[in-house]
Design a protein around this motif. Sequence first.
Motif, PDB file in Angstrom:
ATOM      1  N   PRO A   8       4.507   8.422 -16.466  1.00 22.04           N
ATOM      2  CA  PRO A   8       5.616   7.469 -16.019  1.00 22.04           C
ATOM      3  C   PRO A   8       4.511   6.230 -14.789  1.00 22.04           C
ATOM      4  CG  PRO A   8       5.620   9.587 -15.106  1.00 22.04           C
ATOM      5  CD  PRO A   8       4.448  10.004 -16.312  1.00 22.04           C
ATOM      6  N   ALA A   9       4.997   6.115 -14.924  1.00 24.33           N
ATOM      7  CA  ALA A   9       5.535   4.748 -13.707  1.00 24.33           C
ATOM      8  C   ALA A   9       4.080   4.545 -13.497  1.00 24.33           C
ATOM      9  CB  ALA A   9       6.313   5.078 -12.637  1.00 24.33           C
ATOM     10  N   ARG A  10       2.989   4.704 -14.210  1.00 19.26           N
ATOM     11  CA  ARG A  10       2.073   4.245 -13.574  1.00 19.26           C
ATOM     12  C   ARG A  10       1.326   2.848 -13.523  1.00 19.26           C
ATOM     13  NH1 ARG A  10      -3.191   7.789 -16.426  1.00 19.26           N
ATOM     14  NH2 ARG A  10      -5.058   6.481 -15.420  1.00 19.26           N
ATOM     15  N   GLY A  11       1.611   2.178 -13.714  1.00 13.49           N
ATOM     16  CA  GLY A  11       1.410   0.422 -13.522  1.00 13.49           C
ATOM     17  C   GLY A  11       1.520  -0.195 -12.566  1.00 13.49           C
ATOM     18  N   VAL A  12       2.614   1.214 -12.465  1.00 17.18           N
ATOM     19  CA  VAL A  12       3.154   0.583 -10.577  1.00 17.18           C
ATOM     20  C   VAL A  12       2.321   0.996  -9.500  1.00 17.18           C
ATOM     21  CG1 VAL A  12       5.020   0.640  -9.027  1.00 17.18           C
ATOM     22  CG2 VAL A  12       5.151  -0.027 -11.145  1.00 17.18           C
ATOM     23  N   LEU A  13       1.959   1.892  -9.420  1.00 14.10           N
ATOM     24  CA  LEU A  13       1.025   2.043  -8.432  1.00 14.10           C
ATOM     25  C   LEU A  13      -0.699   1.736  -8.574  1.00 14.10           C
ATOM     26  CD1 LEU A  13       1.646   5.694  -8.169  1.00 14.10           C
ATOM     27  CD2 LEU A  13       2.470   4.274  -6.413  1.00 14.10           C
ATOM     28  N   GLU A  14      -0.724   1.327 -10.250  1.00 13.52           N
ATOM     29  CA  GLU A  14      -2.192   0.805 -10.033  1.00 13.52           C
ATOM     30  C   GLU A  14      -2.143  -0.693 -10.246  1.00 13.52           C
ATOM     31  OE1 GLU A  14      -4.393   3.727 -13.433  1.00 13.52           O
ATOM     32  OE2 GLU A  14      -3.288   1.909 -14.382  1.00 13.52           O
ATOM     33  N   ALA A  15      -1.060  -1.384 -10.071  1.00 17.28           N
ATOM     34  CA  ALA A  15      -1.014  -2.916 -10.313  1.00 17.28           C
ATOM     35  C   ALA A  15      -1.295  -3.497  -8.781  1.00 17.28           C
ATOM     36  CB  ALA A  15       0.248  -3.652 -10.960  1.00 17.28           C
ATOM     37  N   LYS A  16      -2.284  -4.934  -8.647  1.00 23.55           N
ATOM     38  CA  LYS A  16      -1.902  -4.769  -6.893  1.00 23.55           C
ATOM     39  C   LYS A  16      -0.868  -5.445  -6.580  1.00 23.55           C
ATOM     40  CE  LYS A  16      -4.405  -9.005  -5.088  1.00 23.55           C
ATOM     41  NZ  LYS A  16      -5.238 -10.170  -5.209  1.00 23.55           N
ATOM     42  N   ALA A  17      -0.433  -4.837  -5.196  1.00 30.89           N
ATOM     43  CA  ALA A  17       0.256  -4.957  -5.100  1.00 30.89           C
ATOM     44  C   ALA A  17       0.142  -6.706  -4.304  1.00 30.89           C
ATOM     45  CB  ALA A  17       0.366  -4.680  -3.540  1.00 30.89           C
ATOM     46  N   PRO A  18       2.207  -7.242  -3.522  1.00 30.40           N
ATOM     47  CA  PRO A  18       1.425  -8.358  -2.724  1.00 30.40           C
ATOM     48  C   PRO A  18       1.332  -8.423  -2.157  1.00 30.40           C
ATOM     49  CG  PRO A  18       3.791  -7.803  -3.601  1.00 30.40           C
ATOM     50  CD  PRO A  18       2.533  -6.583  -3.999  1.00 30.40           C
ATOM     51  N   ALA A  19       0.318  -9.825  -1.975  1.00 34.42           N
ATOM     52  CA  ALA A  19      -0.537 -10.287  -0.602  1.00 34.42           C
ATOM     53  C   ALA A  19       0.036 -11.856   0.661  1.00 34.42           C
ATOM     54  CB  ALA A  19      -1.670 -10.499  -0.761  1.00 34.42           C
ATOM     55  N   THR A 300      -1.644  16.711  -7.310  1.00 30.05           N
ATOM     56  CA  THR A 300      -2.132  15.896  -7.710  1.00 30.05           C
ATOM     57  C   THR A 300      -2.014  14.529  -8.938  1.00 30.05           C
ATOM     58  OG1 THR A 300      -1.604  17.814  -8.923  1.00 30.05           O
ATOM     59  CG2 THR A 300      -2.295  16.259 -10.834  1.00 30.05           C
ATOM     60  N   ILE A 301      -0.995  13.794  -7.912  1.00 30.77           N
ATOM     61  CA  ILE A 301      -0.871  12.005  -7.583  1.00 30.77           C
ATOM     62  C   ILE A 301      -1.872  11.907  -6.439  1.00 30.77           C
ATOM     63  CG2 ILE A 301       0.781  10.525  -7.054  1.00 30.77           C
ATOM     64  CD1 ILE A 301       3.294  12.206  -8.438  1.00 30.77           C
ATOM     65  N   ALA A 302      -2.012  12.659  -5.237  1.00 32.03           N
ATOM     66  CA  ALA A 302      -2.608  12.329  -4.062  1.00 32.03           C
ATOM     67  C   ALA A 302      -4.731  11.854  -5.210  1.00 32.03           C
ATOM     68  CB  ALA A 302      -3.070  12.564  -3.392  1.00 32.03           C
ATOM     69  N   SER A 303      -4.965  13.078  -5.485  1.00 35.21           N
ATOM     70  CA  SER A 303      -5.840  13.784  -6.046  1.00 35.21           C
ATOM     71  C   SER A 303      -6.477  12.259  -6.973  1.00 35.21           C
ATOM     72  CB  SER A 303      -5.938  14.418  -7.089  1.00 35.21           C
ATOM     73  OG  SER A 303      -6.010  16.103  -5.654  1.00 35.21           O
ATOM     74  N   TRP A 304      -5.191  12.054  -7.917  1.00 37.58           N
ATOM     75  CA  TRP A 304      -5.517  10.814  -9.107  1.00 37.58           C
ATOM     76  C   TRP A 304      -5.388   9.446  -8.462  1.00 37.58           C
ATOM     77  CZ3 TRP A 304      -1.210   7.932 -10.118  1.00 37.58           C
ATOM     78  CH2 TRP A 304      -1.403   6.856 -11.220  1.00 37.58           C
ATOM     79  N   ARG A 305      -4.726   8.942  -7.232  1.00 38.22           N
ATOM     80  CA  ARG A 305      -4.568   7.630  -7.048  1.00 38.22           C
ATOM     81  C   ARG A 305      -6.486   7.916  -6.318  1.00 38.22           C
ATOM     82  NH1 ARG A 305      -0.536   5.498  -2.881  1.00 38.22           N
ATOM     83  NH2 ARG A 305      -1.351   4.300  -3.821  1.00 38.22           N
ATOM     84  N   ALA A 306      -7.086   9.081  -5.438  1.00 38.76           N
ATOM     85  CA  ALA A 306      -7.768   9.521  -4.913  1.00 38.76           C
ATOM     86  C   ALA A 306      -9.146   8.571  -5.511  1.00 38.76           C
ATOM     87  CB  ALA A 306      -8.206  10.066  -4.074  1.00 38.76           C
TER      88      ALA A 306
END
Length: 444
Positions: A8-19, A300-306
């Motif tokens: 779920p919702a993986r793309g939002v965390l991986e997509a480049k944030a607005p700048a 787990t989510i923090a470890s994955w994102r790191a």
Amino acid sequence: MSRSSHTPARGVLEAKAPAFTTAEAEDIAQRAFGIAASAHPLDSERDQNFRLCSGDGPDWVLKIANPAEDPAVLDLQTEALLHIARVAPDLAVPHIKTTLDGSHSHTIEGPDGRRFIIRVLSFLPGTLLDEAAPSSTLRREVGAAAARLARALRGFFHPAARHALLWDIMLASGLRERLHCVEEPARCREIERFLDRFEGRVLPRLRSLRAQVIHNDVSTMNTLVDGERVTGNIDFGDLIHAPLVCDLAVPIAELSLEASDPIAAAAEITAGYHTVTALSDQELRLVFDIVCARCAMGITIASWRASDHPENSEYILDGVNELWLLLQRLLEVGPGPMYDTVRDACAVKATRLDRGAKRIARHGDEELQNLVDRRRERLGPGLELSYDRPLHLVRGKGVWRPDAAGHEYLDAYNNVPHVGHCHPAVVNALARQAATLNTNTRYL
């Protein structure tokens, strides 16, 4: 409609944030919303937010959504806030500012060609709970505020409310595919063991509980306080349709991190919630598991994102060790003491349903139910039973254990790898020692 089983919702965390720059934010606020103000960046996980300070007028928050965010999910958040404004106008949550043409959002194309949905919400003043000194009174107030917010959302629904969300406790099983990112083997094994329990025993019971759209992130960073009073709740980005009790997972987990007695802290938050919306005994039985699930998800989510962003791993992993320590403490104690404590704090009468056992009497087996009741009375409520219909085992020999009805069960784990049940040498050794001396461990 059921939630998707995919990640779920993986793309939002991986997509480049607005700048966007502050100058661009100010221009958008002026042109689209008619707000002349200076823009000041605010922290955000996946979007971009600015505080708009106009000096002589009210302050606002300009929210630029991640372009990977589903527009339907953004509409869910907007409609939820509009619903709260209608049914609970006194509740301190952000209010929607319409554009000059009366819309609830504005769409703009960025310099990289991506399209961004922009909304403006009222700015709520106050001190973040994260910066406040914890107390019993404040923890109860946090629970009560969460219940008031959930009560305002009661009756609200939206087609996107069942969207796949990374932080949805009902989808905690999806953590398995990211466990390889948890570098410490002990943590990985412990989380996997918990997930086995969660999938087998907790998830089916959660699915039977009342559910609605909940905030799902009543965190210390999303709760505003003044002294020991909650003055507002912000950030509706994790709205989801889920069991009502799941709304307790985040405040309990976060406010228990530094508590000397996390079970007492959990009881205070739960009791505060219970003063506004009464919780059933079945909901209280699952408080332990949803809090553990939230800790496991955070780790787990923090470890994955790191692992995906090693250049920012120190920031992403901040607080993970504390989550791990809390999870360890809870798993060592087990669900029994937390259930007993939160039930007593809420003054809820226990149902005739031992943990891990359905109401046996309804199946016509009064004798087995009587044994469950007698066990609870004599041994206390802290001891769990395994299986929905608990086994009444009466004998053991080798690897076999017959029950009272004569059905034989192959035992695969109760000390069988040593010498099996009722081995004559062990039985004789126990008898000899009992006939000689049976005392406590204070003596040699």
